[in-house]
Design a protein around this motif. Sequence first.
Motif, PDB file in Angstrom:
ATOM      1  N   ASP A  33       9.820 -19.565  21.064  1.00 49.63           N
ATOM      2  CA  ASP A  33       8.986 -19.876  19.907  1.00 49.63           C
ATOM      3  C   ASP A  33       7.707 -19.054  19.918  1.00 49.63           C
ATOM      4  O   ASP A  33       7.242 -18.557  18.875  1.00 49.63           O
ATOM      5  CB  ASP A  33       8.643 -21.369  19.889  1.00 49.63           C
ATOM      6  CG  ASP A  33       9.807 -22.206  19.388  1.00 49.63           C
ATOM      7  OD1 ASP A  33      10.705 -21.637  18.742  1.00 49.63           O
ATOM      8  OD2 ASP A  33       9.822 -23.426  19.663  1.00 49.63           O
ATOM      9  N   GLN A  44       8.522 -15.508  18.861  1.00 48.74           N
ATOM     10  CA  GLN A  44       8.807 -15.411  17.432  1.00 48.74           C
ATOM     11  C   GLN A  44       7.519 -15.544  16.615  1.00 48.74           C
ATOM     12  O   GLN A  44       7.298 -14.823  15.622  1.00 48.74           O
ATOM     13  CB  GLN A  44       9.802 -16.510  17.026  1.00 48.74           C
ATOM     14  CG  GLN A  44      10.191 -16.506  15.566  1.00 48.74           C
ATOM     15  CD  GLN A  44      10.938 -15.239  15.158  1.00 48.74           C
ATOM     16  OE1 GLN A  44      11.563 -14.589  16.008  1.00 48.74           O
ATOM     17  NE2 GLN A  44      10.890 -14.870  13.884  1.00 48.74           N
ATOM     18  N   SER A  45       6.644 -16.448  17.051  1.00 45.74           N
ATOM     19  CA  SER A  45       5.373 -16.634  16.346  1.00 45.74           C
ATOM     20  C   SER A  45       4.503 -15.393  16.450  1.00 45.74           C
ATOM     21  O   SER A  45       3.885 -14.956  15.464  1.00 45.74           O
ATOM     22  CB  SER A  45       4.634 -17.848  16.900  1.00 45.74           C
ATOM     23  OG  SER A  45       3.362 -17.987  16.302  1.00 45.74           O
ATOM     24  N   TYR A  95       5.848 -12.750  14.119  1.00 44.62           N
ATOM     25  CA  TYR A  95       5.521 -13.031  12.728  1.00 44.62           C
ATOM     26  C   TYR A  95       4.061 -12.686  12.429  1.00 44.62           C
ATOM     27  O   TYR A  95       3.744 -12.064  11.402  1.00 44.62           O
ATOM     28  CB  TYR A  95       5.808 -14.512  12.440  1.00 44.62           C
ATOM     29  CG  TYR A  95       5.407 -14.935  11.039  1.00 44.62           C
ATOM     30  CD1 TYR A  95       6.225 -14.626   9.949  1.00 44.62           C
ATOM     31  CD2 TYR A  95       4.220 -15.643  10.809  1.00 44.62           C
ATOM     32  CE1 TYR A  95       5.852 -14.989   8.670  1.00 44.62           C
ATOM     33  CE2 TYR A  95       3.860 -16.012   9.543  1.00 44.62           C
ATOM     34  CZ  TYR A  95       4.678 -15.682   8.453  1.00 44.62           C
ATOM     35  OH  TYR A  95       4.291 -16.053   7.177  1.00 44.62           O
ATOM     36  N   TYR A 150      18.664 -10.615  20.396  1.00 44.34           N
ATOM     37  CA  TYR A 150      17.425 -11.006  19.717  1.00 44.34           C
ATOM     38  C   TYR A 150      16.270 -10.100  20.139  1.00 44.34           C
ATOM     39  O   TYR A 150      15.483  -9.643  19.305  1.00 44.34           O
ATOM     40  CB  TYR A 150      17.102 -12.465  20.014  1.00 44.34           C
ATOM     41  CG  TYR A 150      15.718 -12.867  19.570  1.00 44.34           C
ATOM     42  CD1 TYR A 150      15.430 -13.106  18.214  1.00 44.34           C
ATOM     43  CD2 TYR A 150      14.672 -12.981  20.488  1.00 44.34           C
ATOM     44  CE1 TYR A 150      14.148 -13.446  17.809  1.00 44.34           C
ATOM     45  CE2 TYR A 150      13.402 -13.320  20.092  1.00 44.34           C
ATOM     46  CZ  TYR A 150      13.137 -13.557  18.746  1.00 44.34           C
ATOM     47  OH  TYR A 150      11.867 -13.873  18.334  1.00 44.34           O
ATOM     48  N   THR A 186      12.263  -4.371  14.914  1.00 43.13           N
ATOM     49  CA  THR A 186      11.358  -4.800  13.845  1.00 43.13           C
ATOM     50  C   THR A 186       9.963  -4.218  14.042  1.00 43.13           C
ATOM     51  O   THR A 186       9.332  -3.715  13.103  1.00 43.13           O
ATOM     52  CB  THR A 186      11.285  -6.330  13.793  1.00 43.13           C
ATOM     53  OG1 THR A 186      12.594  -6.857  13.584  1.00 43.13           O
ATOM     54  CG2 THR A 186      10.363  -6.799  12.660  1.00 43.13           C
ATOM     55  N   TYR A 222      13.661  -8.177  10.790  1.00 48.91           N
ATOM     56  CA  TYR A 222      12.982  -9.435  11.053  1.00 48.91           C
ATOM     57  C   TYR A 222      13.855 -10.612  10.597  1.00 48.91           C
ATOM     58  O   TYR A 222      13.896 -11.660  11.261  1.00 48.91           O
ATOM     59  CB  TYR A 222      11.634  -9.478  10.331  1.00 48.91           C
ATOM     60  CG  TYR A 222      10.932 -10.809  10.484  1.00 48.91           C
ATOM     61  CD1 TYR A 222      10.305 -11.146  11.678  1.00 48.91           C
ATOM     62  CD2 TYR A 222      10.924 -11.741   9.433  1.00 48.91           C
ATOM     63  CE1 TYR A 222       9.688 -12.371  11.801  1.00 48.91           C
ATOM     64  CE2 TYR A 222      10.312 -12.964   9.572  1.00 48.91           C
ATOM     65  CZ  TYR A 222       9.680 -13.284  10.771  1.00 48.91           C
ATOM     66  OH  TYR A 222       9.080 -14.517  10.922  1.00 48.91           O
ATOM     67  N   LYS A 282      15.043 -13.512  12.928  1.00 46.70           N
ATOM     68  CA  LYS A 282      14.729 -14.920  12.642  1.00 46.70           C
ATOM     69  C   LYS A 282      15.983 -15.778  12.707  1.00 46.70           C
ATOM     70  O   LYS A 282      15.961 -16.901  13.242  1.00 46.70           O
ATOM     71  CB  LYS A 282      14.126 -15.007  11.244  1.00 46.70           C
ATOM     72  CG  LYS A 282      13.686 -16.405  10.825  1.00 46.70           C
ATOM     73  CD  LYS A 282      12.509 -16.857  11.682  1.00 46.70           C
ATOM     74  CE  LYS A 282      11.924 -18.171  11.139  1.00 46.70           C
ATOM     75  NZ  LYS A 282      12.843 -19.278  11.174  1.00 46.70           N
ATOM     76  N   LYS A 283      17.105 -15.241  12.177  1.00 41.82           N
ATOM     77  CA  LYS A 283      18.363 -15.995  12.255  1.00 41.82           C
ATOM     78  C   LYS A 283      18.781 -16.205  13.711  1.00 41.82           C
ATOM     79  O   LYS A 283      19.219 -17.284  14.114  1.00 41.82           O
ATOM     80  CB  LYS A 283      19.460 -15.253  11.487  1.00 41.82           C
ATOM     81  CG  LYS A 283      19.252 -15.232   9.982  1.00 41.82           C
ATOM     82  CD  LYS A 283      20.369 -14.462   9.308  1.00 41.82           C
ATOM     83  CE  LYS A 283      20.157 -14.408   7.784  1.00 41.82           C
ATOM     84  NZ  LYS A 283      21.221 -13.630   7.116  1.00 41.82           N
ATOM     85  N   HIS A 319      16.823 -16.212  16.268  1.00 45.45           N
ATOM     86  CA  HIS A 319      15.881 -17.149  16.887  1.00 45.45           C
ATOM     87  C   HIS A 319      16.277 -18.585  16.575  1.00 45.45           C
ATOM     88  O   HIS A 319      16.320 -19.447  17.479  1.00 45.45           O
ATOM     89  CB  HIS A 319      14.466 -16.869  16.363  1.00 45.45           C
ATOM     90  CG  HIS A 319      13.498 -17.983  16.650  1.00 45.45           C
ATOM     91  ND1 HIS A 319      13.230 -18.993  15.737  1.00 45.45           N
ATOM     92  CD2 HIS A 319      12.753 -18.267  17.763  1.00 45.45           C
ATOM     93  CE1 HIS A 319      12.381 -19.832  16.261  1.00 45.45           C
ATOM     94  NE2 HIS A 319      12.059 -19.403  17.496  1.00 45.45           N
ATOM     95  N   ASP A 320      16.583 -18.855  15.308  1.00 47.55           N
ATOM     96  CA  ASP A 320      16.952 -20.220  14.940  1.00 47.55           C
ATOM     97  C   ASP A 320      18.236 -20.645  15.638  1.00 47.55           C
ATOM     98  O   ASP A 320      18.356 -21.795  16.106  1.00 47.55           O
ATOM     99  CB  ASP A 320      17.111 -20.322  13.420  1.00 47.55           C
ATOM    100  CG  ASP A 320      15.786 -20.078  12.687  1.00 47.55           C
ATOM    101  OD1 ASP A 320      14.724 -20.216  13.344  1.00 47.55           O
ATOM    102  OD2 ASP A 320      15.818 -19.726  11.487  1.00 47.55           O
TER     103      ASP A 320
END
Length: 497
Positions: free
Chosen positions: A56, A59-60, A63, A114, A121, A137, A141-142, A144-145
């Motif tokens: 997380d 990923q944050s 972003y 990932y 990215t 990205y 994101k996919k 990551h989820d």
Amino acid sequence: MKSSVRTKLLEVFLVMMVLIFVLNLFIVYNQNKAVHQIDGVYINNIQLNELSTELDGMQSALYQYLNTKSSDQLENFYSYEQDYGNLIKQLNQETVNDSNKLMEKNIYYMSLTYLEKADDTIEAKRGRNISKYNDDYGEAKKLHDYLQSCINSLNMSVFLENSNNYSLLRTSLNYLTWISMLLLLVALAIAFAWIIVMTRNITKPLIQLADAANEIARGNMEVDFPIVETGDEITTVAKACNKMIDSIRVYIQKTKENYERESKMIENELIMKNDLKEAQLKYLQAQINPHFLFNSLNAGAQLAMMEGAEKACLFIENMADFFRYNVRKIDKDTTLRDELGLVDNYVYILNVRFSGEIHYSKQIDERLLDTVMPSMILQPLIENAVNHGIREMEGEGRIQVSVYGNDGQVCIKVTDNGVGIEEEVAKKILRGESAHSNSGRDSAGIGLDNVINRLRRYYNMEHVLDISRRENGGTEVVLYIQRGNGGKGNDEDTDLR
């Protein structure tokens, strides 16, 4: 096999100590093992939680960087990426027959994908390729989820499995605690019962012995000590006491008879003392006058010279010099030169007797020959080397005398290649005790204990002699004397002829 009371008590103590020690080891080992297992139950869940947190965070940071293009966010991304990469290395990467392990394998390889998409990215963002970093990205994101979903699913599965294991381990730990308490109680009960039995077996015969002793103290000599076959000192004491009582009875019975014989015994003792005095007188009368002895030897030497027996003449002259030195020097001071001359005479006499088997050599510092010292000091060292070293060996014997100075002292070292001295014998000699017996030996009558004690009194110092076993065989004796006149001074010699 008989055992003493001490041995029996030690046996009880040692057996109990060993038993309790082993039980404690068993309890501590199993408890530690159970605690470690309990501590390790949820470690997998902790690792999965850390993995989810790092994912997380990465990923944050990704972003935030895409929106702000801040270098701080980029550093945060790389920091999270490194930590996440280290965590996924701990996941299973092999194909095994375990659903959880297979899930870990899938998470590992999806994480690699990932990380690759996330790096793509960032590169596209740096290259201002808007469409590419938007696509990359989106895919990151996919992934990551999906990874979070897989990690949460795996975490829940592992948690349920660990919960079952935790319950079993807690139950096992409780059982282990009760079993440990029960074993300790059993061990203590056995120890208590054994101590009671042992104490009763020891004290019961002692009480009986005490009762018998009280009867005897009241004057009843007809009482016998009870014999209890315990196999230890108590039985021995009882038997010894009975023998003592029997001896006392016999002594009382014979006291009157012995009283009547006392006068006769005193008379016999007086007769024996008179006989002893008479024997001593005859022994003194049988002693050879030393003047007559070496004067007779001188006469024999002259007669041998007149008849041409040069070797016999030389031997008799050495014998005469040896006896003359003993007579005139035994209670007077002398010089190191005269002492070495006496040793020369003594070794010559021995070589005549033993066909030249003793090889004698000297290394002398001539400047020290006039040193004053007590008489009859060196000859006992040579005698000891011959009698207790060379005579007990096979082959030729060698004796070397060295004289040298060291720190205001004159050192006289006597070495031989004999059988060597035992350590205990050397210690006795250094304590000034008589370590060898002269019986059965050819001796001048002066032992090393006499030499040590005379030197200590003469020079008023403790360290006068060292004695040790040589590494290559034989014995080494080092004598220490002072360069001055010592403690007595130099008496005038009187030539007795």
